[in-house]
Design a protein around this motif. Structure first.
Motif, short mmCIF file in Angstrom:
data_model
loop_
_atom_site.label_atom_id
_atom_site.label_comp_id
_atom_site.label_asym_id
_atom_site.label_seq_id
_atom_site.Cartn_x
_atom_site.Cartn_y
_atom_site.Cartn_z
N ASN A 26 52.82 11.36 -122.92
CA ASN A 26 53.26 12.59 -122.62
C ASN A 26 54.02 13.25 -124.01
N ASN A 48 47.26 9.81 -114.10
CA ASN A 48 48.22 10.55 -113.83
C ASN A 48 48.51 11.64 -114.82
N VAL A 49 47.34 12.66 -113.18
CA VAL A 49 47.58 14.41 -114.75
C VAL A 49 48.36 14.81 -114.56
N THR A 50 49.02 14.50 -113.14
CA THR A 50 50.07 15.48 -112.45
C THR A 50 50.85 16.39 -113.68
N SER A 51 52.07 15.27 -114.91
CA SER A 51 52.40 15.04 -115.28
C SER A 51 51.92 16.69 -116.94
N GLN A 52 50.78 16.77 -117.07
CA GLN A 52 49.96 17.18 -117.71
C GLN A 52 49.57 16.31 -119.29
N THR A 102 44.67 19.52 -115.48
CA THR A 102 44.98 18.99 -113.94
C THR A 102 44.27 18.67 -113.00
N THR A 103 42.99 19.71 -113.02
CA THR A 103 41.63 19.54 -112.59
C THR A 103 40.95 18.45 -112.08
N LYS A 105 42.60 15.56 -111.47
CA LYS A 105 42.84 14.50 -110.46
C LYS A 105 42.81 14.03 -109.16
#
Length: 129
Positions: A26, A48-52, A102-103, A105
């Protein structure tokens, strides 16, 4: 035939197959994308890709190419390369930084390849939450 690039992607189990030798960051902390209990016995750690986050792949034969000629495919998704070149600490180690879309996820286990000047690397594996 001698070429300017002959790329290869390192894997965590040191076989050229299986979990990619990679990290997710991150910008402040780094996490491995796999865990190995012993030589050759590695399992994927879902990303986890939600936080890019950014993916950092390690390989060889990449630094001879312009960054514009380096691409990364994760499954069927083209992931944007933000850096491709020498790793900077270890002689001969190359690094490719990728912005994770995010795709990815919920996609589970995916294959990752790096293409350099039209030459594809071996396939590594990643997992996504």
């Amino acid at each position: 035939t001698i070429t300017s690039t002959a790329p290869g992607l390192y894997t965590a189990n040191m076989t050229g197959q299986g979990p990619a030798a990679a990290q997710v960051t991150n910008g402040q902390t780094y996490t491995n994308t796999s865990q190995c209990s012993s030589a050759g016995s590695c399992t994927l750690v879902p990303i986890n890709v939600t936080s890019q986050p950014y993916l950092v792949l390690y390989g060889t034969g990449i630094r001879g190419a312009a960054q514009a000629n380096v691409s990364v495919m994760i499954g069927n998704i083209n992931a944007p390369v933000t850096y491709a070149g020498a790793q900077g600490t270890y002689a001969g180690l190359d690094q490719v930084n990728v912005a994770l879309p995010t795709t990815l996820k919920g996609r589970g286990q995916q294959v990752v390849t790096v293409t350099v000047n039209g030459q594809a690397t071996n396939m590594g594996q990643l997992a996504f939450q």
